[in-house]
Scaffold this active site. Structure first.
Site, PDB file in Angstrom:
ATOM      1  N   GLY A  31       0.830  -1.211   0.000  1.00 15.87           N
ATOM      2  CA  GLY A  31       0.000   0.000   0.000  1.00 15.87           C
ATOM      3  C   GLY A  31       0.862   1.258   0.000  1.00 15.87           C
ATOM      4  CB  ILE A  32       3.853   2.252   1.989  1.00 18.21           C
ATOM      5  CG1 ILE A  32       3.123   2.256   3.348  1.00 18.21           C
ATOM      6  CG2 ILE A  32       4.916   3.353   1.957  1.00 18.21           C
ATOM      7  CD1 ILE A  32       2.395   3.542   3.692  1.00 18.21           C
ATOM      8  CE  LYS A  50      20.979 -17.399   0.406  1.00 13.91           C
ATOM      9  NZ  LYS A  50      22.420 -17.621   0.008  1.00 13.91           N
ATOM     10  N   PRO A  92      13.856 -16.228  -3.005  1.00 14.59           N
ATOM     11  CG  PRO A  92      13.351 -16.146  -0.726  1.00 14.59           C
ATOM     12  CD  PRO A  92      14.500 -16.083  -1.693  1.00 14.59           C
ATOM     13  CD  GLN A 139      17.051 -15.509  -8.409  1.00 16.21           C
ATOM     14  OE1 GLN A 139      16.985 -16.467  -9.167  1.00 16.21           O
ATOM     15  NE2 GLN A 139      18.133 -15.242  -7.706  1.00 16.21           N
ATOM     16  CB  CYS A 141     -16.571   7.373  16.663  1.00 19.13           C
ATOM     17  SG  CYS A 141     -18.112   6.831  15.918  1.00 19.13           S
ATOM     18  CG  HIS A 156     -14.193   7.897  12.640  1.00 19.40           C
ATOM     19  ND1 HIS A 156     -13.574   7.219  13.667  1.00 19.40           N
ATOM     20  CD2 HIS A 156     -15.436   7.386  12.544  1.00 19.40           C
ATOM     21  CE1 HIS A 156     -14.410   6.323  14.161  1.00 19.40           C
ATOM     22  NE2 HIS A 156     -15.544   6.404  13.507  1.00 19.40           N
ATOM     23  CD  GLU A 204     -10.109   8.982  13.460  1.00 19.86           C
ATOM     24  OE1 GLU A 204     -10.109  10.113  14.000  1.00 19.86           O
ATOM     25  OE2 GLU A 204     -10.926   8.092  13.755  1.00 19.86           O
TER      26      GLU A 204
HETATM   27  N1  GLN Z   1     -20.211   1.472  18.240  1.00 17.49           N
HETATM   28  C1  GLN Z   1     -20.544   2.839  18.053  1.00 17.49           C
HETATM   29  C2  GLN Z   1     -21.688   3.026  17.057  1.00 17.49           C
HETATM   30  O1  GLN Z   1     -21.952   2.164  16.272  1.00 17.49           O
HETATM   31  C3  GLN Z   1     -19.343   3.664  17.651  1.00 17.49           C
HETATM   32  C4  GLN Z   1     -18.789   3.324  16.317  1.00 17.49           C
HETATM   33  C5  GLN Z   1     -17.403   3.872  16.094  1.00 17.49           C
HETATM   34  O2  GLN Z   1     -16.681   4.189  17.031  1.00 17.49           O
HETATM   35  N2  GLN Z   1     -16.999   3.943  14.852  1.00 17.49           N
HETATM   36  O3  GLN Z   1     -22.319   4.060  17.043  1.00 17.49           O
END
Ligand code: GLN
Length: 578
Positions: A51-52, A220, A223, A225, A417, A546, A548
């Protein structure tokens, strides 16, 4: 030349079986498209950073002035990643349009610094689902639907759709799994057909591994190759080989691999372990990878511009201050392994914001069952606590104890969340004194269902309509002025990605606000709570979404920035006191 060298394998293994010429309707002319495709496969072992590598190639090609996007093809029969256990498969990443996909899509977004959509992800499950639905709708008009002939065409259709949707000049296409297993043969066959149609439209990069067994003490190449030869037996000669190992691959081994598989030694790119994953594209570029790929694709590149990327990598490498962060959750251990992959985006977001603030984060995994047995002493010495997303009741009481500790001891707290939902439960129990308070996910008959399921979700749960039916993807929110969230965004408006079924119960809004827990953001229509925070605390923030999923190394997320800045402030105050 090497194409010819490998043709016999192709003929015997595939062309005879496929009988392309026998079926006039399905000639490969159907497959013509304008976008170039760089296929990436992996060999020897999984988990060596395909992936990277895919993300890095995509970034390098983008830096040469092309419109680039990246696709992942997962060989599972699951229709999306939403039903996969994060302990087994890593984090479920969510795109703006709500697609629940493999965590590699997160890597692509972070490296490319652009949003992707559901056309960038496919699974074997999706391919078969579409084919069977088409067959039931008589779209094959009486023809036999062939196992090895129709799925590759559906795969190529999807590549075309993705190219159009993303207006891509080049697609970097990661083939999930490892060569040599049956599961990904259909994707390899799609690759072979595209290459057959026009060799300069498709390039294949193979990521392989060179072990250094401790008993031998020498790198080595056998693997590696063999994995390249295995790929060739699927009708695909590798154009480039990325040679992963703990250290750089030397000229002698490059030559050995090159001779064995019919490549030039310059086409073997050394890919040693690095301190920071964002160094990988720079390492590839030092070996001229983007020019080499573009040459093969017959595309004229512009000068490469990676200046901002280099500054970002350097900032991360030279950061000196440490921020000790406890990630409290429950998906951390399986046997002897700690699976930090289950929270990959959270870790990356912390790293992005930390580097931008001169910190090297030291993230510790605290399994919340440990807090249940040993108490909060396991949280001593941390600068901040993060409770990431999660599901189900196991080990939740330990998380709630950790949140109480953060709230009462003025320790910066960031709940994501489930981390927001459980912060609400903790506040209801210990501040509002509603001892039975809970989320109905854990206790459906709680007298104080602080977190509850929405009516439409109830039907989905009882009807077992559970795939892709959570509250998913991007939702707009509006924030209250003067809150952490409004200050971080420098706006009362924002949009963030979601993945959950349960929501804050509006019946408790007033009670919470009275006791100092601010409803800091809601959906634009004010119906759903998006964020909670405590005013009288250095940093206590819970978000229903989220963040992130939208943090990028070149654009750290404003809320992660605010969290790291709060940590810095508390640490500075502590120093001054001393
Ligand atoms: N379990 C919780 C929900 O379904 C939180 C879900 C989560 O943290 N992504 O609302």
């Amino acid at each position: 030349m090497k194409e010819d060298f490998f043709r016999p394998a192709v003929l015997s293994l595939f062309e005879e079986k496929l009988c392309l010429s026998k079926d006039e309707d399905r000639k490969i002319e159907n497959l013509i498209m304008n976008t170039k495709v760089v296929f990436v496969s992996g060999g020897v072992i999984s988990g060596i950073g395909k992936g990277i590598a895919t993300s890095s190639i995509a970034l390098l090609l983008k830096s040469r002035g092309f419109n680039v996007t990246a696709m992942k093809a997962d060989p599972y029969l699951n229709v999306d990643a939403g039903t996969l256990n994060p302990i087994e498969h890593g984090e479920v990443f969510v795109l703006d349009d709500g697609m629940e996909c493999d965590q590699d899509l997160g890597n692509y977004e972070r490296f490319l610094n652009q949003n992707l959509n559901s056309s960038n992800y496919m699974t074997t499950g999706q391919i078969f689902k579409t084919i069977i639905e088409k067959e039931r709708a008589l779209e094959y008009e009486g023809k036999t639907v062939e196992f090895f002939q129709d799925p590759p065409r559906e795969i190529i259709d999807r590549v075309e759709r993705c190219a159009k949707k993303n207006k891509a000049d080049i697609i970097v296409f990661e083939i999930g799994g490892t060569v040599g297993e049956y599961q990904n043969l259909l994707f390899l066959e799609a690759n072979r057909l595209l290459k057959l149609q026009n060799p300069s439209d498709a390039v294949h990069v193979h990521l392989t591994y060179l072990p250094i067994p401790s008993s031998i003490g020498e790198m080595k190449s056998k693997p590696a190759q063999m994995s390249i030869q295995q790929l060739a037996s699927s009708g695909i000669p590798a154009d480039f080989v990325l040679a992963r190992s703990t250290v750089a691959v030397d000229a002698k081994r490059k030559e050995k691999i090159a001779i064995a598989v019919g490549l030039h030694p310059e086409d073997i790119i050394s890919a040693p372990d690095v301190e920071n994953v964002y160094q990988v594209p720079l390492n590839f570029e030092n070996q001229g990878l983007s020019s080499k790929i573009l040459d093969k694709l017959e595309l004229k590149p512009k000068a490469s511009d990676l200046s901002k990327w280099k500054v970002m990598v350097n900032d991360a490498l030279i950061a000196k201050k440490t921020a000790k962060i406890a990630m409290v959750g429950k998906y951390f251990t399986t046997g002897d392994f700690t699976l930090s992959d289950a929270y990959l985006s959270v870790i990356e977001s912390i790293k992005h914001a930390a580097a931008a603030n001169g910190f090297k984060p030291k993230i510790s995994w605290i399994d919340s069952t440990q807090i249940e047995t040993e108490g909060v002493k396991v949280l001593a010495g941390f600068d901040g606590i993060v409770v990431p997303g999660g599901f189900g009741s196991r080990a939740v009481e330990g998380i709630i104890t950790a949140i109480k500790f953060a709230r009462e001891s003025n320790l910066p707290y960031f709940g994501l969340c489930y981390g927001m939902q459980l912060a609400a439960v903790e506040f209801a129990r210990n501040v509002l004194r509603l001892t039975d308070a809970n989320t109905t996910e854990i206790n459906p008959s709680s007298k104080h269902p602080i977190i509850d399921v929405m009516a439409d979700q109830k039907d989905k749960i009882s009807g077992k309509d559970l795939g892709g039916t959570m509250r998913l993807g991007s939702w707009d929110f509006k924030a209250r002025k003067g809150t952490i969230i409004e200050k971080a965004y420098k706006s009362v408006h924002g949009s963030e990605r979601h993945r959950h079924r349960y929501e804050f119960n509006n019946a408790y809004r007033e009670k919470f606000e009275k006791e100092g827990m601010i409803i800091a953001a809601t959906t634009r229509d004010n119906k759903l709570v998006e964020s909670l925070e405590i005013g009288d605390h250095p940093f206590f923030l819970g978000v229903q979404f989220h963040p992130e999923l939208k943090s990028r190394p070149l654009n750290p997320h404003p809320l992660y920035m605010a969290f790291l800045q709060a940590i810095a402030k508390v640490k500075n105050k502590g120093k001054k006191k001393k």
